[in-house]
Design a protein around this motif. Structure first.
Motif, short mmCIF file in Angstrom:
data_model
loop_
_atom_site.label_atom_id
_atom_site.label_comp_id
_atom_site.label_asym_id
_atom_site.label_seq_id
_atom_site.Cartn_x
_atom_site.Cartn_y
_atom_site.Cartn_z
N SER A 5 0.82 -1.21 0.00
CA SER A 5 0.00 0.00 0.00
C SER A 5 0.86 1.26 0.00
O SER A 5 0.53 2.24 -0.65
CB SER A 5 -0.96 0.00 1.18
OG SER A 5 -0.24 0.03 2.39
N THR A 8 2.24 1.57 -3.53
CA THR A 8 1.19 2.01 -4.44
C THR A 8 0.87 3.48 -4.24
O THR A 8 0.68 4.22 -5.21
CB THR A 8 -0.08 1.16 -4.24
OG1 THR A 8 0.26 -0.22 -4.37
CG2 THR A 8 -1.14 1.51 -5.23
N THR A 12 1.42 6.40 -7.03
CA THR A 12 0.32 7.25 -7.44
C THR A 12 0.66 8.72 -7.26
O THR A 12 0.37 9.54 -8.14
CB THR A 12 -0.95 6.90 -6.65
OG1 THR A 12 -1.22 5.50 -6.79
CG2 THR A 12 -2.13 7.69 -7.12
#
Length: 88
Positions: A5, A8, A12
């Motif tokens: 997470s 990610t 992003t």
């Protein structure tokens, strides 16, 4: 196994920053080029064909930079090459 997470989220955020800067700068360059072309047209209206041809070629090259940024950002978002190293 590392925390995906965080990776990610970092990917992003990098993609958002990349697309914002990568689209903003070519947009500024396009505005500057159009402004200069209009200035040149006001000084030499008889050279309209040459100025317009050069302007459109320059605008296409500037726009290609934004397209390259978009492709790289999409690669980062959907097929991140660093993800394979993180999973090992």
């Amino acid at each position: 196994m590392p925390d995906l997470s965080t990776f990610t989220l970092a990917s992003t955020v990098a993609a958002i920053l990349g697309i914002s800067i990568g689209v903003m700068l070519p947009a500024i360059a396009m505005g500057w080029a159009i402004s200069r072309a209009l200035d040149a047209l006001s000084r030499q209206p008889e050279a309209e064909r040459a100025i317009m041809r050069t302007l459109f070629i320059g605008l296409a090259m500037i726009e290609s930079l934004a397209i390259y940024v978009l492709v790289i950002v999409l690669i980062i978002l959907f097929r991140n090459p660093l993800l394979a190293y993180l999973l090992q």
